[in-house]
Design a protein around this motif. Structure first.
Motif, short mmCIF file in Angstrom:
data_model
loop_
_atom_site.label_atom_id
_atom_site.label_comp_id
_atom_site.label_asym_id
_atom_site.label_seq_id
_atom_site.Cartn_x
_atom_site.Cartn_y
_atom_site.Cartn_z
N LEU A 124 0.77 -4.43 47.57
CA LEU A 124 0.73 -5.46 48.61
C LEU A 124 -0.67 -6.08 48.74
CD1 LEU A 124 2.74 -3.73 51.48
CD2 LEU A 124 3.50 -5.66 50.10
N PRO A 125 -1.12 -6.83 47.75
CA PRO A 125 -2.43 -7.47 47.90
C PRO A 125 -2.40 -8.44 49.07
CG PRO A 125 -1.25 -8.35 46.00
CD PRO A 125 -0.47 -7.18 46.47
N GLY A 126 -3.47 -8.42 49.86
CA GLY A 126 -3.53 -9.31 51.01
C GLY A 126 -2.56 -8.94 52.11
N ALA A 127 -2.34 -7.65 52.30
CA ALA A 127 -1.34 -7.18 53.27
C ALA A 127 -1.74 -7.53 54.69
CB ALA A 127 -1.16 -5.68 53.14
N GLY A 128 -0.74 -7.84 55.51
CA GLY A 128 -0.97 -8.09 56.93
C GLY A 128 -0.96 -6.80 57.72
N ALA A 129 -1.16 -6.93 59.02
CA ALA A 129 -1.25 -5.76 59.90
C ALA A 129 0.03 -4.93 59.83
CB ALA A 129 -1.50 -6.22 61.33
N GLY A 130 -0.14 -3.63 59.62
CA GLY A 130 0.97 -2.70 59.59
C GLY A 130 1.71 -2.63 58.27
N ALA A 131 1.35 -3.46 57.31
CA ALA A 131 2.15 -3.57 56.08
C ALA A 131 2.07 -2.32 55.21
CB ALA A 131 1.72 -4.79 55.28
N LEU A 132 0.91 -1.70 55.12
CA LEU A 132 0.78 -0.54 54.24
C LEU A 132 1.66 0.61 54.73
CD1 LEU A 132 -3.05 -0.47 53.46
CD2 LEU A 132 -1.20 -1.62 52.22
N GLY A 133 1.61 0.89 56.02
CA GLY A 133 2.43 1.97 56.57
C GLY A 133 3.91 1.69 56.39
N ARG A 134 4.32 0.46 56.60
CA ARG A 134 5.74 0.12 56.43
C ARG A 134 6.19 0.34 55.00
NH1 ARG A 134 4.36 -4.10 60.05
NH2 ARG A 134 4.06 -5.58 58.32
N LEU A 135 5.35 -0.06 54.04
CA LEU A 135 5.74 0.12 52.64
C LEU A 135 5.83 1.60 52.29
CD1 LEU A 135 4.87 -1.91 49.57
CD2 LEU A 135 4.57 0.56 49.46
N VAL A 136 4.87 2.40 52.73
CA VAL A 136 4.94 3.84 52.46
C VAL A 136 6.23 4.42 53.03
CG1 VAL A 136 3.89 6.08 52.99
CG2 VAL A 136 2.44 4.16 52.30
N ARG A 137 6.58 4.04 54.25
CA ARG A 137 7.80 4.56 54.87
C ARG A 137 9.05 4.14 54.10
NH1 ARG A 137 7.52 1.95 59.28
NH2 ARG A 137 9.21 0.47 58.90
N LYS A 138 9.13 2.88 53.74
CA LYS A 138 10.34 2.36 53.11
C LYS A 138 10.48 2.81 51.65
CE LYS A 138 10.64 -1.75 56.05
NZ LYS A 138 10.52 -3.24 56.09
N ARG A 139 9.37 2.81 50.92
CA ARG A 139 9.46 3.12 49.50
C ARG A 139 9.41 4.61 49.23
NH1 ARG A 139 5.48 0.36 45.05
NH2 ARG A 139 6.68 -1.49 45.62
N TYR A 140 8.61 5.36 50.00
CA TYR A 140 8.36 6.76 49.68
C TYR A 140 8.79 7.75 50.76
CZ TYR A 140 5.23 4.44 46.33
OH TYR A 140 4.70 3.63 45.36
N GLY A 141 9.16 7.26 51.94
CA GLY A 141 9.37 8.15 53.07
C GLY A 141 10.35 9.28 52.81
#
Length: 284
Positions: A124-141
């Motif tokens: 997620l280059p240029g991610a907005g606020a909260g984006a990294l945590g959401r991706l970790v949860r959705k992709r790897y949770g």
């Protein structure tokens, strides 16, 4: 063949450049955590806290050894690699850490949590606020919780004995404590003490200790030490945190109180580094 290997050469070069920048940001976050003082019970350039087997030099050697693996994790995230691929990179990073420290576990938790965030940053280059945590949860949770457990590791034993989720639960949920507690505390500390950059990191560390289910505290202090640490940190924040005129002396007093009880909130230290990383990466 990985998805990354099928990209055009210019795209792969861009990915490697971005991955190196992500790894540098991760290494900077680890340095920021290490350089923070007073930081109850934890290693800093001032002293070794509650640890007899490591010091600031051990942590610096460890951070240098594991930094390249954060770039590998960012590349894996960019390629859409699944959790087993991230685990293999993480295990290689842990082996490099132990080789650099003579077998001491300095950054295992950071390799796990910060590594997941680096993988998300790569995707997620240029991610907005909260984006990294959401991706970790959705992709790897789900895969985080379904993965192999080291039954004899201190954290795993504590999670079973005391019924706490610890680092795996925090990561699988997308690091809610980082977003709900760590980042607000960091920003609050900067507003309160704009002339003292370390104050914001101290505020963040104490706020995280007060809220996090830190298995390191349970392992070293049992329920009594865990309760003491969380209550003492919560009191510091409730009484004004770094807004107090004597905040540094109060925080240093907490540091010595933790050391006298052999307490070390390693989970909060990892999450402090992760908070610094996310703050620097995500757009406001």
């Amino acid at each position: 063949m990985s998805a990354l290997a099928t990209l055009p050469l210019h795209a792969r070069a861009q990915d490697h450049h971005a991955a190196d920048a992500i790894a540098q940001a991760a290494a900077s976050a680890l340095r920021g955590e290490l350089d923070t003082y007073p930081k109850p019970g934890l290693v800093s350039p001032v002293d070794s806290g509650s640890h007899a087997d490591m010091d600031v030099g051990t942590f610096r050697a460890s951070a240098r050894a594991i930094a390249p693996f954060f770039a590998d994790l960012a590349l894996a995230g960019a390629a859409g690699a699944p959790m087993p691929a991230l685990r293999r990179i993480g295990l290689d990073a842990e082996a490099a850490m132990r080789a650099a420290t003579g077998g001491v576990n300095t950054h295992r938790g950071a390799i796990f949590g910060l590594g997941l965030l680096c993988a998300a940053a790569g995707a997620l280059p240029g991610a907005g606020a909260g984006a990294l945590g959401r991706l970790v949860r959705k992709r790897y949770g789900e895969a985080i919780l379904d993965g192999p457990v080291l039954l004899h590791a201190p954290g795993a034993r504590v999670r079973r004995r005391h019924g706490v989720g610890g680092a795996p639960a925090e990561a699988s949920a997308g690091f809610p404590t980082l977003y709900r507690v760590g980042l607000p505390a960091l920003h609050r500390g900067r507003r309160l003490r704009p002339d003292a950059p370390d104050a914001a990191r101290v505020e963040t560390c104490l706020a995280l200790i007060a809220h996090l289910e830190d298995t390191n505290l349970l392992h070293r202090g049992g329920p009594e030490g865990y309760t003491f640490a969380r209550a003492a940190a919560a009191q510091f924040i409730a009484e004004g945190g770094v807004a107090q005129p004597d905040w540094r002396e109060r925080a240093e007093g907490l540091h010595h109180a933790f050391v006298s009880r052999n307490l070390s909130p390693g989970g909060a230290a990892d999450l402090l580094a992760m908070t610094l990383f996310v703050d620097g990466f995500e757009a406001p």
